[in-house]
Design a protein around this motif. Structure first.
Motif, PDB file in Angstrom:
ATOM      1  N   SER A 171       1.302 -15.079  -8.906  1.00 47.30           N
ATOM      2  CA  SER A 171       1.387 -16.463  -8.443  1.00 47.30           C
ATOM      3  C   SER A 171       0.273 -17.291  -9.069  1.00 47.30           C
ATOM      4  O   SER A 171      -0.879 -16.838  -9.171  1.00 47.30           O
ATOM      5  CB  SER A 171       1.285 -16.519  -6.915  1.00 47.30           C
ATOM      6  N   SER A 172       0.624 -18.497  -9.464  1.00 48.70           N
ATOM      7  CA  SER A 172      -0.353 -19.406 -10.059  1.00 48.70           C
ATOM      8  C   SER A 172      -1.229 -20.064  -8.998  1.00 48.70           C
ATOM      9  O   SER A 172      -2.141 -20.821  -9.328  1.00 48.70           O
ATOM     10  CB  SER A 172       0.366 -20.474 -10.888  1.00 48.70           C
ATOM     11  N   HIS A 173      -0.955 -19.785  -7.713  1.00 61.24           N
ATOM     12  CA  HIS A 173      -1.780 -20.310  -6.625  1.00 61.24           C
ATOM     13  C   HIS A 173      -1.850 -19.269  -5.510  1.00 61.24           C
ATOM     14  O   HIS A 173      -1.016 -18.358  -5.430  1.00 61.24           O
ATOM     15  CB  HIS A 173      -1.226 -21.632  -6.089  1.00 61.24           C
ATOM     16  N   LYS A 174      -2.865 -19.390  -4.663  1.00 62.96           N
ATOM     17  CA  LYS A 174      -3.044 -18.430  -3.582  1.00 62.96           C
ATOM     18  C   LYS A 174      -1.885 -18.523  -2.590  1.00 62.96           C
ATOM     19  O   LYS A 174      -1.394 -19.611  -2.286  1.00 62.96           O
ATOM     20  CB  LYS A 174      -4.359 -18.708  -2.850  1.00 62.96           C
ATOM     21  N   LEU A 175      -1.462 -17.355  -2.099  1.00 63.84           N
ATOM     22  CA  LEU A 175      -0.365 -17.303  -1.141  1.00 63.84           C
ATOM     23  C   LEU A 175      -0.826 -16.625   0.142  1.00 63.84           C
ATOM     24  O   LEU A 175      -1.603 -15.658   0.109  1.00 63.84           O
ATOM     25  CB  LEU A 175       0.822 -16.530  -1.723  1.00 63.84           C
ATOM     26  N   GLU A 176      -0.332 -17.122   1.255  1.00 62.30           N
ATOM     27  CA  GLU A 176      -0.557 -16.499   2.554  1.00 62.30           C
ATOM     28  C   GLU A 176       0.809 -16.190   3.155  1.00 62.30           C
ATOM     29  O   GLU A 176       1.534 -17.085   3.578  1.00 62.30           O
ATOM     30  CB  GLU A 176      -1.341 -17.432   3.479  1.00 62.30           C
ATOM     31  N   ALA A 177       1.167 -14.933   3.148  1.00 59.96           N
ATOM     32  CA  ALA A 177       2.460 -14.508   3.686  1.00 59.96           C
ATOM     33  C   ALA A 177       2.294 -13.129   4.312  1.00 59.96           C
ATOM     34  O   ALA A 177       1.531 -12.289   3.801  1.00 59.96           O
ATOM     35  CB  ALA A 177       3.524 -14.488   2.591  1.00 59.96           C
ATOM     36  N   PRO A 178       2.978 -12.847   5.411  1.00 62.56           N
ATOM     37  CA  PRO A 178       2.761 -11.588   6.151  1.00 62.56           C
ATOM     38  C   PRO A 178       3.118 -10.330   5.371  1.00 62.56           C
ATOM     39  O   PRO A 178       2.606  -9.248   5.686  1.00 62.56           O
ATOM     40  CB  PRO A 178       3.652 -11.752   7.383  1.00 62.56           C
ATOM     41  N   CYS A 179       3.973 -10.458   4.368  1.00 62.71           N
ATOM     42  CA  CYS A 179       4.412  -9.258   3.649  1.00 62.71           C
ATOM     43  C   CYS A 179       3.543  -8.937   2.444  1.00 62.71           C
ATOM     44  O   CYS A 179       3.712  -7.877   1.820  1.00 62.71           O
ATOM     45  CB  CYS A 179       5.859  -9.426   3.201  1.00 62.71           C
ATOM     46  N   LEU A 180       2.622  -9.823   2.088  1.00 62.51           N
ATOM     47  CA  LEU A 180       1.878  -9.690   0.837  1.00 62.51           C
ATOM     48  C   LEU A 180       0.537  -9.003   1.035  1.00 62.51           C
ATOM     49  O   LEU A 180      -0.164  -9.227   2.028  1.00 62.51           O
ATOM     50  CB  LEU A 180       1.650 -11.066   0.209  1.00 62.51           C
ATOM     51  N   VAL A 181       0.186  -8.191   0.042  1.00 62.23           N
ATOM     52  CA  VAL A 181      -1.121  -7.541  -0.004  1.00 62.23           C
ATOM     53  C   VAL A 181      -1.780  -7.940  -1.321  1.00 62.23           C
ATOM     54  O   VAL A 181      -1.251  -7.619  -2.400  1.00 62.23           O
ATOM     55  CB  VAL A 181      -0.997  -6.009   0.068  1.00 62.23           C
ATOM     56  N   PRO A 182      -2.919  -8.653  -1.283  1.00 61.51           N
ATOM     57  CA  PRO A 182      -3.589  -9.038  -2.536  1.00 61.51           C
ATOM     58  C   PRO A 182      -3.966  -7.800  -3.353  1.00 61.51           C
ATOM     59  O   PRO A 182      -4.550  -6.843  -2.828  1.00 61.51           O
ATOM     60  CB  PRO A 182      -4.831  -9.797  -2.059  1.00 61.51           C
ATOM     61  N   GLU A 183      -3.627  -7.803  -4.624  1.00 65.21           N
ATOM     62  CA  GLU A 183      -3.898  -6.670  -5.508  1.00 65.21           C
ATOM     63  C   GLU A 183      -5.110  -6.951  -6.390  1.00 65.21           C
ATOM     64  O   GLU A 183      -6.078  -6.209  -6.407  1.00 65.21           O
ATOM     65  CB  GLU A 183      -2.656  -6.384  -6.363  1.00 65.21           C
ATOM     66  N   THR A 223      -6.714 -10.275  -9.452  1.00 60.95           N
ATOM     67  CA  THR A 223      -6.471 -11.521 -10.179  1.00 60.95           C
ATOM     68  C   THR A 223      -6.394 -11.215 -11.671  1.00 60.95           C
ATOM     69  O   THR A 223      -7.045 -10.284 -12.172  1.00 60.95           O
ATOM     70  CB  THR A 223      -7.577 -12.556  -9.919  1.00 60.95           C
ATOM     71  N   LEU A 224      -5.585 -11.999 -12.363  1.00 62.79           N
ATOM     72  CA  LEU A 224      -5.442 -11.907 -13.812  1.00 62.79           C
ATOM     73  C   LEU A 224      -5.591 -13.307 -14.401  1.00 62.79           C
ATOM     74  O   LEU A 224      -5.325 -14.306 -13.725  1.00 62.79           O
ATOM     75  CB  LEU A 224      -4.076 -11.338 -14.196  1.00 62.79           C
ATOM     76  N   THR A 225      -5.995 -13.358 -15.638  1.00 60.26           N
ATOM     77  CA  THR A 225      -6.107 -14.641 -16.330  1.00 60.26           C
ATOM     78  C   THR A 225      -5.060 -14.712 -17.428  1.00 60.26           C
ATOM     79  O   THR A 225      -4.893 -13.765 -18.210  1.00 60.26           O
ATOM     80  CB  THR A 225      -7.508 -14.809 -16.944  1.00 60.26           C
ATOM     81  N   TRP A 226      -4.349 -15.830 -17.482  1.00 61.57           N
ATOM     82  CA  TRP A 226      -3.362 -16.063 -18.555  1.00 61.57           C
ATOM     83  C   TRP A 226      -3.241 -17.561 -18.785  1.00 61.57           C
ATOM     84  O   TRP A 226      -3.284 -18.340 -17.830  1.00 61.57           O
ATOM     85  CB  TRP A 226      -2.007 -15.462 -18.204  1.00 61.57           C
ATOM     86  N   SER A 227      -3.120 -17.944 -20.018  1.00 64.38           N
ATOM     87  CA  SER A 227      -3.067 -19.368 -20.403  1.00 64.38           C
ATOM     88  C   SER A 227      -4.307 -20.112 -19.911  1.00 64.38           C
ATOM     89  O   SER A 227      -4.265 -21.317 -19.670  1.00 64.38           O
ATOM     90  CB  SER A 227      -1.803 -20.043 -19.846  1.00 64.38           C
ATOM     91  N   GLY A 228      -5.406 -19.382 -19.742  1.00 62.11           N
ATOM     92  CA  GLY A 228      -6.629 -19.995 -19.255  1.00 62.11           C
ATOM     93  C   GLY A 228      -6.632 -20.254 -17.766  1.00 62.11           C
ATOM     94  O   GLY A 228      -7.553 -20.885 -17.246  1.00 62.11           O
ATOM     95  N   LYS A 229      -5.609 -19.753 -17.049  1.00 57.68           N
ATOM     96  CA  LYS A 229      -5.505 -19.968 -15.610  1.00 57.68           C
ATOM     97  C   LYS A 229      -5.639 -18.641 -14.871  1.00 57.68           C
ATOM     98  O   LYS A 229      -5.342 -17.582 -15.423  1.00 57.68           O
ATOM     99  CB  LYS A 229      -4.152 -20.613 -15.261  1.00 57.68           C
ATOM    100  N   GLU A 230      -6.064 -18.735 -13.620  1.00 58.93           N
ATOM    101  CA  GLU A 230      -6.196 -17.535 -12.798  1.00 58.93           C
ATOM    102  C   GLU A 230      -4.920 -17.311 -11.991  1.00 58.93           C
ATOM    103  O   GLU A 230      -4.402 -18.230 -11.357  1.00 58.93           O
ATOM    104  CB  GLU A 230      -7.387 -17.653 -11.853  1.00 58.93           C
ATOM    105  N   PHE A 231      -4.417 -16.088 -12.034  1.00 62.90           N
ATOM    106  CA  PHE A 231      -3.207 -15.720 -11.301  1.00 62.90           C
ATOM    107  C   PHE A 231      -3.548 -14.650 -10.275  1.00 62.90           C
ATOM    108  O   PHE A 231      -4.322 -13.728 -10.549  1.00 62.90           O
ATOM    109  CB  PHE A 231      -2.128 -15.190 -12.255  1.00 62.90           C
ATOM    110  N   SER A 232      -2.946 -14.786  -9.115  1.00 60.32           N
ATOM    111  CA  SER A 232      -3.119 -13.792  -8.062  1.00 60.32           C
ATOM    112  C   SER A 232      -1.944 -12.823  -8.096  1.00 60.32           C
ATOM    113  O   SER A 232      -0.783 -13.242  -8.124  1.00 60.32           O
ATOM    114  CB  SER A 232      -3.185 -14.469  -6.689  1.00 60.32           C
TER     115      SER A 232
END
Length: 642
Positions: A614-626, A628-637
């Motif tokens: 995701s190109s932005h932070k997400l808050e959802a009950p099913c998700l577990v943060p793994e 961050t990666l960088t691509w196109s100069g942007k941070e991805f979660s």
């Protein structure tokens, strides 16, 4: 007649060093991993400010199909050792992109993509470069041979090869026209070789040549079919007609045409059968399956302005992009028409079959892009699959072949009047087309470029027509043809961030794990989809090139209420994460589907979904943060699921 035979023999001997040079150049660029690919785009870098590898010149933004689809598919095959990881929502696109998914027939017919599996033994950059330059290698090795087999001097085949390879259409379409004609030329040349050997009473070698010819020719209706029809079909037809019209007995004719034709039909039918699902999906799409075209007049500037398109290297055209404006050297039609007038004795029909066939096809396609056919034009078989703009872009390649065969008919000594009239006519047409470009698409084009381009075209036409027995006019003409495209594409060494970056390395490992367990991923950013595809990550988002896998889409849209949005081919599937919102479908462009969905809802609908980016932070009950990666100069979660 004796003088002509001597000249042909000399031409056959003298180009051996040139053929060796072409092979050596191919080996050098392969070893160096050098290509003109635009996968070095800033959007396809982990950190655009610090790109990996060496790139000379800027990537071409307009070639999005190349760096977002064609090249990632190639890299994906290399990563997986099998079929590419296009979206699992999509039907197979083997024919649309010339790659095999395991079928016997397609594995042989799409041999160029089958060879990509050698990446398991060779460096990826070398395999990618070998695949990239293979069509150009075949063009330069087989086109002069094809010319000589049809009775023309080999040097005219070299000139034709340079005019094709250096045309703006080839450069601004990332060599697509070369790929769409090279394999047919190679197959046609092998067919002629088989015919000659059958005529000499040989059996084994011509049988093998017929087999190889049939396999090559079976791939004609693949990749970009509209251009395959415009470019490949005339070459094959001219070859077959020449064999039929030759003075040889019927036995070798039937052996060559029958054996190669039978192999071609069997393998073509086999490929179509193996890919019936993808073809059905494509033909039944809203776009482009239902699209039919009628002939229509294209602008004079576009048709004849190719020699002046060097201005596009400095500034983008107005109201159109570089690829859509680029054409081959359609000015060759004017040159060919005047040569026909000035050549006093063309000989009998039997001696002109190739000229007549190529001329007929060339005129048909020229008419398709210069005459308004009205609504009835859309019902003309085969022609209605080709948009007139697409015909305009490449019909100049047929004209280049035609003019080179006509130049071969000139005597060794030519007077001044014919070359002068041809040169003046071509220069005037080019000058008018370039002036029209300045008034429409390229308003900043300097007048000096218009004048210089016109004089250069006139000079090339004059010296080549006046001195047909000399080699230096061909060298000068080829060198000047390179001027409009010399900086159109970058020179890239290696595969840049798509292979060597930390993000690519992580995704390649995740892709192997997902493939082993039947899992898939998805992202909400198109360039991130590209790096996933290039590294073999099975995904929901990404490429949908042939059409939809209806059964798969119905998991997201059970009643197919939104089929008009996702029943599309030749494009992409985008996702947008909308936590807490119901699923929604839309169309960003004619070839792009957008799915807005809560990732938890998507997981319920597609249980094998293992991870998302995701190109932005997400808050959802099913998700577990793994991580961050960088691509196109942007941070991805990156998230996994509970």
């Amino acid at each position: 007649m004796g003088k002509r035979v001597t000249l042909l023999a000399y031409a056959g001997r003298s180009d051996n060093p040139l053929r060796i040079a072409v092979i050596l150049l191919y080996v050098i660029v392969v070893v160096m991993g050098a290509t003109t690919s635009s996968i070095g785009m800033p959007t396809l870098r982990q950190d655009p400010a610090h790109p990996l590898g060496l790139q000379i010149g800027d990537a071409s933004p307009i070639r999005s199909d190349e760096y977002n689809a064609f090249s990632p598919i190639v890299l994906s095959i290399m990563a997986t050792g099998g079929a590419p990881t296009t979206s699992v929502l999509a039907a197979p696109a083997d024919i649309a992109h010339r790659y095999p998914s395991g079928g016997f027939f397609e594995t042989l017919v799409f041999f160029d993509s089958t060879l990509l599996r050698s990446a398991a033994f060779l460096p990826d950059a070398m395999v990618f470069a070998a695949h990239w330059w293979l069509p150009a290698l075949l063009l330069f090795l087989f086109l002069p041979t094809w010319f000589s087999q049809l009775g023309a001097a080999r040097r005219w085949g070299w000139l034709a090869a340079f005019l094709i390879a250096l045309s703006p259409a080839a450069s601004w379409w990332t060599m697509m026209p070369i790929q769409l004609i090279a394999y047919t030329i190679a197959g046609s040349s092998l067919l002629l070789s088989a015919y000659r050997r059958f005529a000499l009473g040989q059996r084994l070698i011509p049988a093998l040549q017929s087999l190889l010819s049939g396999i090559l020719l079976a791939g004609l209706p693949s990749f970009y079919i509209p251009w395959s029809l415009v470019l490949g079909l005339p070459v094959l037809t001219a070859t077959a007609v020449w064999i039929m019209a030759s003075r040889e007995t019927w036995k070798p004719k039937l052996l060559a045409l029958g054996s190669a034709g039978l192999v071609s039909m069997v393998f073509a039918a086999g490929v179509l059968w193996e890919n019936r699902a993808g073809l059905s999906a494509l033909l039944n799409t809203v776009y482009p399956g239902s699209r039919r075209s009628a002939g229509a007049a294209q602008s004079f500037a576009m048709l004849f302005g190719a020699p002046a398109l060097g201005a596009m290297q400095d500034v983008a055209p107005v109201g159109i992009n570089q690829s859509e404006l680029s054409t081959a050297f359609t000015i060759a039609f004017v040159w060919a028409a005047l040569l026909i007038v000035f050549i006093k004795n063309l000989g009998k029909f039997r001696d002109n079959t190739v000229i007549l066939v190529l001329g007929a096809f060339a005129l048909i396609w020229l008419a398709w892009c210069t005459i308004n056919f009205g609504e009835r034009g859309s019902s003309i078989p085969l022609l209605n699959y080709v948009q007139p703009a697409r015909a305009a872009q490449v019909c100049g390649i047929l004209a280049s072949l035609l003019v080179c065969f006509l130049l071969d008919r000139l005597p060794s000594r030519v007077g001044w009047r014919g070359p002068a009239v041809a040169a003046a006519s071509c220069a005037l047409v080019t000058g008018y087309a370039a002036s029209s470009l300045q008034l429409s698409y390229l308003p900043t084009m300097p007048r000096s470029l218009i004048l210089g381009t016109s004089l250069a075209v006139g000079a090339c036409v004059f010296i080549t027509t006046k001195f047909p027995a000399k080699v230096w006019p061909l060298v000068l003409t080829s060198a000047l043809a390179a001027v409009p495209v010399i900086g159109a594409n970058p020179l890239l060494f290696g595969l840049g961030d798509l292979r060597e970056s930390e993000t690519a390395t992580y995704l390649r490992a995740e892709g192997r794990q997902a493939a082993a367990s039947g899992g898939v991923w998805a992202s909400d950013f198109s360039p991130f989809d590209t790096v996933m595809t290039a590294n073999g990550v099975p995904s929901l988002s990404g490429l949908q090139r042939s059409g939809p896998n209806t059964e798969a889409w119905e998991k997201l849209d059970p009643q197919s209420r939104h089929a008009d949005a996702w029943n599309r081919g030749g494009g992409f599937v985008f996702f947008e994460w909308t936590v807490g919102q119901p699923i929604d479908f839309g169309t960003v462009a004619t070839d792009t589907t957008l799915v807005r969905v809560d990732p938890c809802d998507l997981k319920n609908r597609w249980p094998s979904l293992q991870g998302i980016a995701s190109s932005h932070k997400l808050e959802a009950p099913c998700l577990v943060p793994e991580r961050t990666l960088t691509w196109s100069g942007k941070e991805f979660s990156v998230y996994k699921f509970k």
